[in-house]
Design a protein around this motif. Structure first.
Motif, PDB file in Angstrom:
ATOM      1  N   ARG A   1       1.205  -1.215  -0.098  1.00 34.88           N
ATOM      2  CA  ARG A   1       0.185   0.387   0.123  1.00 34.88           C
ATOM      3  C   ARG A   1       0.480   0.707  -0.291  1.00 34.88           C
ATOM      4  NH1 ARG A   1      -2.997  -2.619   3.978  1.00 34.88           N
ATOM      5  NH2 ARG A   1      -1.973  -1.187   5.274  1.00 34.88           N
ATOM      6  N   GLY A   2       2.223   1.330   1.213  1.00 33.78           N
ATOM      7  CA  GLY A   2       2.843   2.420   0.796  1.00 33.78           C
ATOM      8  C   GLY A   2       3.436   2.655  -0.465  1.00 33.78           C
ATOM      9  N   VAL A   3       3.998   2.075  -0.625  1.00 32.45           N
ATOM     10  CA  VAL A   3       4.941   2.236  -2.588  1.00 32.45           C
ATOM     11  C   VAL A   3       3.692   3.047  -3.569  1.00 32.45           C
ATOM     12  CG1 VAL A   3       5.430   0.920  -4.045  1.00 32.45           C
ATOM     13  CG2 VAL A   3       6.569   0.850  -2.259  1.00 32.45           C
ATOM     14  N   ALA A   4       2.315   2.155  -3.262  1.00 30.70           N
ATOM     15  CA  ALA A   4       1.378   2.150  -4.618  1.00 30.70           C
ATOM     16  C   ALA A   4       0.932   3.602  -3.778  1.00 30.70           C
ATOM     17  CB  ALA A   4       0.180   1.757  -3.931  1.00 30.70           C
ATOM     18  N   PHE A   5       0.701   3.920  -2.670  1.00 30.21           N
ATOM     19  CA  PHE A   5       0.515   5.397  -2.464  1.00 30.21           C
ATOM     20  C   PHE A   5       1.389   6.426  -2.973  1.00 30.21           C
ATOM     21  CE2 PHE A   5      -1.596   8.552  -0.389  1.00 30.21           C
ATOM     22  CZ  PHE A   5      -1.355   9.293   0.075  1.00 30.21           C
ATOM     23  N   LEU A   6       2.227   5.830  -2.851  1.00 27.57           N
ATOM     24  CA  LEU A   6       3.411   6.710  -3.190  1.00 27.57           C
ATOM     25  C   LEU A   6       3.936   6.846  -4.744  1.00 27.57           C
ATOM     26  CD1 LEU A   6       6.341   6.017  -0.735  1.00 27.57           C
ATOM     27  CD2 LEU A   6       5.496   8.296  -1.314  1.00 27.57           C
TER      28      LEU A   6
ATOM     29  N   ALA B   1       3.071   9.857  -6.977  1.00 30.14           N
ATOM     30  CA  ALA B   1       3.600  10.614  -8.367  1.00 30.14           C
ATOM     31  C   ALA B   1       3.611  10.998  -9.427  1.00 30.14           C
ATOM     32  CB  ALA B   1       4.570   9.516  -7.995  1.00 30.14           C
ATOM     33  N   ILE B   2       2.506   9.963  -9.742  1.00 32.32           N
ATOM     34  CA  ILE B   2       1.604  10.133 -11.200  1.00 32.32           C
ATOM     35  C   ILE B   2       0.675  11.346 -10.870  1.00 32.32           C
ATOM     36  CG2 ILE B   2      -0.468   9.266 -11.782  1.00 32.32           C
ATOM     37  CD1 ILE B   2       1.087   6.611 -12.495  1.00 32.32           C
TER      38      ILE B   2
ATOM     39  N   PHE C   1       5.759   0.177 -11.180  1.00 33.63           N
ATOM     40  CA  PHE C   1       7.340  -0.181 -11.908  1.00 33.63           C
ATOM     41  C   PHE C   1       6.980   0.616 -13.088  1.00 33.63           C
ATOM     42  CE2 PHE C   1      10.725  -1.616  -9.389  1.00 33.63           C
ATOM     43  CZ  PHE C   1      10.360  -2.764  -8.777  1.00 33.63           C
ATOM     44  N   LEU C   2       6.010  -0.066 -13.792  1.00 31.85           N
ATOM     45  CA  LEU C   2       5.702   0.434 -15.235  1.00 31.85           C
ATOM     46  C   LEU C   2       5.094   2.463 -14.900  1.00 31.85           C
ATOM     47  CD1 LEU C   2       4.863  -0.613 -17.907  1.00 31.85           C
ATOM     48  CD2 LEU C   2       3.129  -0.751 -17.684  1.00 31.85           C
ATOM     49  N   PHE C   3       4.389   2.113 -13.656  1.00 33.79           N
ATOM     50  CA  PHE C   3       3.959   3.340 -14.073  1.00 33.79           C
ATOM     51  C   PHE C   3       4.641   4.589 -13.740  1.00 33.79           C
ATOM     52  CE2 PHE C   3      -0.050   3.184 -14.798  1.00 33.79           C
ATOM     53  CZ  PHE C   3      -1.067   2.095 -14.303  1.00 33.79           C
ATOM     54  N   THR C   4       5.800   3.891 -12.491  1.00 35.77           N
ATOM     55  CA  THR C   4       7.044   5.392 -12.067  1.00 35.77           C
ATOM     56  C   THR C   4       7.921   5.228 -13.481  1.00 35.77           C
ATOM     57  OG1 THR C   4       6.753   3.996 -10.446  1.00 35.77           O
ATOM     58  CG2 THR C   4       8.685   5.324 -10.497  1.00 35.77           C
ATOM     59  N   GLY C   5       7.998   4.695 -13.913  1.00 39.72           N
ATOM     60  CA  GLY C   5       8.744   5.044 -15.750  1.00 39.72           C
ATOM     61  C   GLY C   5       7.371   5.397 -15.978  1.00 39.72           C
ATOM     62  N   VAL C   6       7.364   4.956 -17.002  1.00 36.72           N
ATOM     63  CA  VAL C   6       6.114   6.340 -17.431  1.00 36.72           C
ATOM     64  C   VAL C   6       6.405   7.465 -16.583  1.00 36.72           C
ATOM     65  CG1 VAL C   6       3.600   6.882 -17.466  1.00 36.72           C
ATOM     66  CG2 VAL C   6       4.377   4.718 -17.981  1.00 36.72           C
TER      67      VAL C   6
ATOM     68  N   PHE D   1      -6.953   9.121 -12.318  1.00 36.27           N
ATOM     69  CA  PHE D   1      -6.044   8.541 -12.608  1.00 36.27           C
ATOM     70  C   PHE D   1      -5.018   7.898 -11.532  1.00 36.27           C
ATOM     71  CE2 PHE D   1      -4.234   6.649 -16.367  1.00 36.27           C
ATOM     72  CZ  PHE D   1      -2.907   6.540 -15.910  1.00 36.27           C
ATOM     73  N   ALA D   2      -4.611   8.912 -11.053  1.00 37.92           N
ATOM     74  CA  ALA D   2      -3.948   8.107  -9.656  1.00 37.92           C
ATOM     75  C   ALA D   2      -4.986   7.176  -8.652  1.00 37.92           C
ATOM     76  CB  ALA D   2      -3.420   9.968  -8.880  1.00 37.92           C
ATOM     77  N   THR D   3      -6.205   7.819  -8.455  1.00 38.40           N
ATOM     78  CA  THR D   3      -6.636   6.866  -7.782  1.00 38.40           C
ATOM     79  C   THR D   3      -6.827   5.633  -7.727  1.00 38.40           C
ATOM     80  OG1 THR D   3      -7.834   8.639  -7.386  1.00 38.40           O
ATOM     81  CG2 THR D   3      -9.025   7.258  -6.342  1.00 38.40           C
ATOM     82  N   GLY D   4      -7.418   4.892  -9.702  1.00 35.73           N
ATOM     83  CA  GLY D   4      -6.809   4.316  -9.765  1.00 35.73           C
ATOM     84  C   GLY D   4      -5.754   3.488 -10.421  1.00 35.73           C
ATOM     85  N   VAL D   5      -4.678   4.088 -10.581  1.00 38.14           N
ATOM     86  CA  VAL D   5      -3.954   3.778 -10.302  1.00 38.14           C
ATOM     87  C   VAL D   5      -2.935   3.410  -8.591  1.00 38.14           C
ATOM     88  CG1 VAL D   5      -0.863   4.358 -10.021  1.00 38.14           C
ATOM     89  CG2 VAL D   5      -2.296   4.990 -11.804  1.00 38.14           C
ATOM     90  N   TYR D   6      -3.969   4.046  -7.519  1.00 40.53           N
ATOM     91  CA  TYR D   6      -3.056   3.592  -6.761  1.00 40.53           C
ATOM     92  C   TYR D   6      -3.956   2.246  -6.260  1.00 40.53           C
ATOM     93  CZ  TYR D   6      -3.840   2.705  -1.414  1.00 40.53           C
ATOM     94  OH  TYR D   6      -4.004   1.892  -0.375  1.00 40.53           O
TER      95      TYR D   6
END
Lengths: 166, 663, 100
Positions: free
Chosen positions: A91-96, A100-101, B648-653, C15-20
C-alpha cells in the motif's frame, strides 16, 4: 465561477470520493457500487461538457453492463471481505507511486493552459454529429472495433467454457 | 739349469707359423663353445652333455700337442697375432694370442689335465643333481685358463683370470645345499678378490708405463727392458702384480681359502686347485718376468720370503689334517710356494719353477683323482675312517703311491727332477737360505705324504661301508696320469738334454747343469721323510702319534690361528661394526637428507595448496558469490506479482513523460 | 464554460486513484475496477479536449475507448474466473508463477 463550474465541482467531488472509496473499501460489493457512483458522476460531467451521446453511452455500457459484469464476477469468485483480504502489503509503495503520477500529471499541464483563458464554448456533441464523424471519417476503426468485440466475445466464451470433452 | 753366459735375447718372431700356431686361438675357443652348447642343449643330449666338453678338449689337446711339436722341432721364437678391438682415447684394446714355448707347455698341461678330469667326472659325478651344469662350468673354466695362457695383453688376461675366479666359486659351491660349501665358495672368491685388487692396480701401472696406449705384454716388456720406466714404477708394478699371485696361488697370507675349497667335488679340486688355476699366479709372474727382474732387488727378496714362509707353514699344517683332501691342499700350497721361490731366483729359477709347475700338475692331479676314488669308495673324506684299502682298491693304491712318491721327490719320478733343478739353481745362484728351506720342505713333504698313504691304505679298515674299486672311467684316468708322472720328469733331466729348457726360457737359453751332491741330498731328504713317516704310522691304531707334541700340535692343527685372526680381526668388525655404521649413516644421514628434501617439498606443496584454496579459490568463489548475491537481490524484481510490475511501469511512465516533455 | 485545467485536474485525480487501486488491491476483480477508473479518466480527458479544440474526434475516440473497455472487461473477467477455477483464489499475490 459560472454555474456550470459549480455543478462541475460538486459532481467532480462526488466522482473523486466515489473513486477513493472504490480503492479503499473493505467490501468488494460496496466497491463495485461505489464504482457505479463514480461512473455515473463521470457521465454527469460529460453532460455538463455537452457530450450527450458519450454520456448516455457511458451510462448504458459502463453502468449498465460492465458493473453488472463485475458483480457477476464477484459472485462467481466468492470474493472475501476485510482489509487484510483485499489490500496487499504494498500500500505504501502504491500510494507513493500514485502520488508521483498525480504530481507528474499536474506538473505537466500546470503552466500549459491559461487559467484565464476564454471559457470553453461547447461544440455540439449530438448523436448526429458523432454518428456523422464515425461513419465518414472513422469508418475503418469502427469496423476494426467490431472485430475486436467479436474476438472478445469468442474469447470470453472459449475461456470460460468448462473443459469436459470426452 | 743355470743362467747362460751370453746375454743376447734369442726371442724373435716365428717366420712361417704352422697351421697349429695360426689356429691356436681355437684351443681356447672350443671349450667355451662346448660350454655354451652344453648349457643350451646339454640336458637333451644323450649322456647329459658330457660329450661336448670331452670332444672339445680332446681336439684342443691334439692342437696343443701340435703347437708344442713346433717347439719340440727346434723353433725358438714366438708367434703373436691380434685383432684390434676398440680404442679409448690413446688406449688400444685388442684381442690376441702370443704363443711361445712356455705357452705351448702350459697349453698341453691344461688341456690334458682338463680332459682327464672331464673323463673322470663321467664316473665320479654320475647321478649328480647338477651333472650337466657341472660340465658347462668346467668347460668354461678350462676355456678361461686357456685364455689366460694364450693372451698377449693384460686386459684379456684379466678377463680370463676373473672368469676363472667365478667358475671356481661356482664349482666349489656345486653342492650349495650344504651351507659349508657355499661359505667356502664365498671365502675362496673373496680372498682371491682381495688379491685381485693390487693385481689390477699393477696392470694400470704397467699400462701407464706405456703412456696409456696399450696393455700388450711384449710391448710392455720391450719398454721396460729398454729402460723406458723408472725403477720405482717397475717395482711398484711388480709388488702389485705379486698381490694377485698371492691371492690366486694361495700364498701367505691369502692361503686360507684353498683348504676350505676342498668342499667342492674332487675333480674340481684336481683341475682347479691343483693343476691349473692356482698355477695361473705363478704363470703371471713368469710371463711378466721382466717386471720383476728390472724392479728393485728387494721385490724379489719379498717374493722369496713369502714363498719360504708359505712353503714351511703349509707343509707343517699338512701333518695335522684328518681330511685326505686337505692334506693334498696344503701340499699344493707348499708346492706352489716352491714355484714362487723358483721365480724369485732369476731366469734360471724361472725355468725351474715352470718345470716344477709342469710335473706338479700331473702328479697332483693324479693324487687328487686318486683320493677321489678313495672317497667315492668309502663315502668319507676322513682318513680316520679309512685304512687297509690297498687290497680292496688296488689300482687306486698303486697309482696313488706313484703320485705320492713323485711328490716326495723320489727318483726317477717326475717330482725328483723338478725339485732337484730348483735346488741346483738355489745353490748355484747363491741363495743359501732358500736352499735350506727347500730341502727341509722336501723332507716334510715326504713325511706327510707317507703318513697319508699309510693311514689310507695300510692297517685295518676303520670305516663302516663296503669299499669297492672305482669304475673304469676313473681308474683309466688314474693309470694314464700315473704313466705320465713316471716319464714326464725326463723332459727336464739334464742327462737327456733337458729339452724343457729349450722350450721355456727367458730371453736366452739356460745352461743345463747336473750337480750330483745336490741330487744325493734331495734324495736323502725324501728318504728321510719317508722313513720317519713309516716309523710313526706303521702301527696306527686310533690316536695320531703327533698329538703327543702337545701345544705345538695344537698350534699347527689350528692353522696357526690365522683363520681366527682374520675372522675376529677383520671380518667380524667389518661385517658387524663397519657395515652397521655405514648402514646407519645411509639411513639416518643420507636418507635423512633425501627424506628431508622430500618432506620440505611436501610442506611447500601443502602451503601452495592452502594458498590456492584460500586465496585464489577465494577470489574466484568470491566473484561467483558476488554474482549470486547480486542476482539474489535482483530477483525480487521478478516477483511474478503483476501489481509490482505495474508499479514499476507507472513510475517509469511518469519519469519518461517528464523527461520527454521537458527536455 | 468550464475552464480546461479543472477538468484535467479531475481526470488526473481519477487516474491517480485508479493507479493506487491497481497497485494496492489484492482481488483481481478490484484491480479490473481500478483499471476502469483509469480508463474513465482518460475518456474525461478526451472529451474535455474535444470541447476545448472544437473537434468531435475526441468524443468519437472516447466512444471507441468505451467499446474497447467493455471488451477488455469481458475477457478479463473470463480469465479471472478461469484462474479462480484452477486455483481457488483470485488473490493477485498468489498468482505469481512467472517469478524467477
Amino acid at each position: 465561477m459560472t454555474g456550470a463550474e459549480v455543478a462541475f465541482v460538486i459532481i467532480g467531488l462526488v466522482a473523486v470520493i466515489g473513486a477513493f472509496r472504490v480503492v479503499t473499501s473493505r467490501n468488494v460489493v460496496r466497491a463495485a457500487l461505489y464504482l457505479v457512483v463514480t461512473l455515473s458522476a463521470v457521465a454527469g460531467v460529460y453532460l455538463i461538457l455537452a457530450a450527450e451521446f458519450v454520456a448516455w453511452v457511458q451510462i448504458l455500457i459502463y453502468v449498465g453492463a460492465i458493473v453488472i459484469l463485475f458483480l457477476f464476477g464477484l459472485m462467481l469468485t466468492k470474493a472475501p471481505i476485510g482489509r487484510e483480504a483485499l489490500d496487499n502489503q504494498r500500500r505504501g509503495v502504491a500510494f507513493l507511486v500514485s502520488l508521483a503520477i498525480l504530481a507528474g500529471l499536474i506538473y505537466l499541464f500546470w503552466g500549459a493552459f491559461d487559467w484565464d483563458a476564454p471559457r470553453l464554448d461547447p461544440v455540439e456533441g449530438t448523436t448526429a454529429a458523432v454518428g456523422e464523424s464515425i461513419f465518414s471519417r472513422f469508418i475503418l476503426p469502427f469496423e476494426v472495433v467490431s472485430f475486436l468485440l467479436l474476438a472478445a466475445l469468442i474469447g470470453a466464451i472459449v475461456l470460460s467454457r468448462r473443459d469436459d470433452r470426452p | 739349469m743355470v743362467a747362460a753366459e751370453s746375454a743376447e735375447s734369442i726371442v724373435k718372431a716365428i717366420q712361417d707359423p704352422s697351421w697349429f700356431l695360426r689356429y691356436s686361438w681355437l684351443i681356447a675357443f672350443l671349450p667355451a663353445l662346448a660350454a655354451v652348447l652344453n648349457l643350451f642343449i646339454g640336458k637333451r643330449t644323450p649322456g647329459k652333455g658330457s660329450i661336448y666338453g670331452i670332444t672339445a678338449l680332446a681336439v684342443a689337446l691334439v692342437m696343443s700337442l701340435g703347437v708344442l711339436w713346433t717347439f719340440v722341432g727346434g723353433e725358438r721364437g714366438f708367434y703373436e697375432a691380434s685383432i684390434p678391438w676398440f680404442q679409448i682415447g690413446q688406449l688400444h684394446m685388442e684381442v690376441g694370442v702370443y704363443v711361445d714355448g712356455l705357452t705351448a707347455v702350459m697349453l698341453v698341461v691344461v688341456t690334458s689335465i682338463s680332459l682327464c678330469v672331464h673323463i673322470y667326472s663321467l664316473g665320479y659325478m654320475k647321478g649328480d643333481v647338477r651333472y650337466t651344469w657341472f660340465y658347462v662350468v668346467i668347460s668354461l673354466f678350462t676355456s678361461a685358463m686357456l685364455v689366460v695362457v694364450l693372451s698377449n695383453n693384460l686386459f684379456q688376461l684379466l678377463v680370463g683370470w676373473e672368469v676363472m675366479g667365478v667358475c671356481s666359486y661356482l664349482l666349489i659351491g656345486h653342492w650349495w645345499e650344504d651351507h659349508v660349501n657355499s661359505s667356502s665358495a664365498i671365502k675362496a672368491f673373496i680372498t682371491t678378490r682381495i688379491g685381485d685388487v693390487p693385481f689390477m692396480f699393477g696392470i694400470f701401472v704397467l699400462v701407464f708405463i706405456t703412456g696409456f696406449t696399450t696393455s700388450n705384454i711384449p710391448k710392455i716388456s720391450e719398454i721396460i727392458s729398454g729402460g723406458g720406466a723408472s725403477v720405482a714404477m717397475v717395482s711398484a708394478a711388480a709388488l702389485l702384480l705379486f698381490g694377485g699371485t698371492i691371492g690366486k696361488s694361495a700364498q701367505f697370507p691369502l692361503h686360507v681359502w684353498l683348504p676350505d675349497a676342498m668342499a667342492g667335488p674332487t675333480p674340481v679340486s684336481a683341475l682347479i686347485h691343483a693343476a691349473t688355476m692356482v698355477a695361473a699366479g705363478v704363470y703371471l709372474v713368469g710371463r711378466l718376468f721382466i717386471v720383476f727382474l728390472d724392479a728393485d732387488p728387494f721385490v724379489l727378496q719379498i717374493v722369496a720370503i713369502v714363498a719360504g714362509i708359505t712353503m714351511l707353514g703349509a707343509a707343517l699344517m699338512a701333518f695335522t689334517q684328518d681330511d685326505i683332501k686337505r692334506v693334498l691342499a696344503y701340499s699344493t700350497i707348499s708346492q706352489l710356494a716352491y714355484m714362487v721361490a723358483g721365480m724369485s731366483m732369476g731366469p734360471a729359477g724361472r725355468t725351474g719353477a715352470f718345470f716344477h709347475l709342469f710335473t706338479h700338475a700331473f702328479f697332483k692331479a693324479l693324487l687328487f683323482l686318486g683320493s677321489g676314488a678313495v672317497i667315492h669308495a668309502v663315502h668319507s673324506n676322513n682318513m680316520s675312517e679309512m685304512g687297509g684299502l690297498r687290497k680292496r682298491l688296488p689300482i687306486t693304491f698303486w697309482t696313488f703311491l706313484i703320485g705320492s712318491l713323485a711328490l716326495s721327490g723320489v727318483p726317477p719320478l717326475a717330482g725328483f727332477w723338478s725339485k732337484d733343478e730348483l735346488l741346483v739353481v738355489a745353490e748355484h745362484e747363491g741363495h743359501p737360505i732358500l736352499f735350506v728351506v727347500l730341502l727341509v720342505t722336501a723332507l716334510l713333504t715326504a713325511f706327510y705324504m707317507t703318513r697319508a698313504v699309510l693311514l689310507t691304505f695300510f692297517g685295518d679298515y676303520r670305516g663302516h661301508g663296503e669299499p669297492h674299486e672305482a669304475p673304469p672311467s676313473m681308474t683309466g684316468v688314474l693309470v694314464a696320469l700315473a704313466s705320465v708322472t713316471v716319464v714326464a720328469g725326463l723332459v727336464g733331466s739334464p742327462q737327456l738334454g733337458a729339452v724343457f729348457g729349450k722350450w721355456v726360457y727367458f730371453e736366452t737359453l739356460e745352461r743345463a747343469l747336473f750337480v750330483p751332491w745336490v741330487a744325493v741330498l734331495s734324495t736323502l731328504a725324501a728318504a728321510g721323510g719317508i722313513l720317519i713317516g713309516y716309523s710313526l704310522y706303521r702301527d696306527y691304531k686310533e690316536r695320531d702319534p703327533l698329538t703327543s707334541l702337545g701345544g705345538a700340535y695344537t698350534l699347527v692343527s689350528n692353522k696357526f690361528y690365522l683363520d681366527d685372526i682374520y675372522w675376529k680381526g677383520i671380518i667380524q668388525p667389518v661385517r658387524d661394526n663397519l657395515a652397521a655404521a655405514v648402514y646407519w649413516t645411509n639411513q639416518n644421514i643420507l636418507d635423512a637428507a633425501v627424506n628431508g628434501a622430500a618432506a620440505f617439498s611436501k610442506a611447500l606443496g601443502r602451503g601452495v595448496r592452502r594458498f590456492d584454496d584460500t586465496v585464489i579459490d577465494g577470489v574466484v568463489n568470491g566473484l561467483a558469490n558476488i554474482a549470486g548475491f547480486t542476482g539474489g537481490l535482483l530477483r525480487y524484481i521478478q516477483s511474478g506479482n503483476v501489481q509490482r510490475y505495474a508499479a514499476f511501469l507507472f513510475t517509469g511512465v511518469v519519469v519518461l513523460a517528464i523527461i520527454f516533455t521537458k527536455i | 464554460m468550464i475552464r480546461l485545467p479543472l477538468v484535467l485536474f479531475l481526470s488526473a485525480t481519477l487516474f491517480a486513484t485508479g493507479v493506487y487501486g491497481v497497485l494496492a488491491r489484492r482481488n483481481a476483480v478490484l484491480v479490473l475496477m481500478s483499471i476502469e477508473l483509469m480508463l474513465n479518466a482518460v475518456n474525461l480527458n478526451l472529451v474535455a479536449f474535444s470541447q476545448a479544440l472544437r473537434d468531435i474526434t475526441g468524443q468519437v475516440f472516447a466512444l471507441f475507448v468505451i467499446t474497447v473497455a467493455a471488451a477488455e472487461v469481458g475477457i478479463g473477467l473470463a480469465i479471472v474466473i478461469l484462474i479462480y477455477r484452477n486455483r481457488e483464489t483470485i488473490n493477485v499475490d498468489e498468482v505469481n508463477l512467472l517469478k524467477w
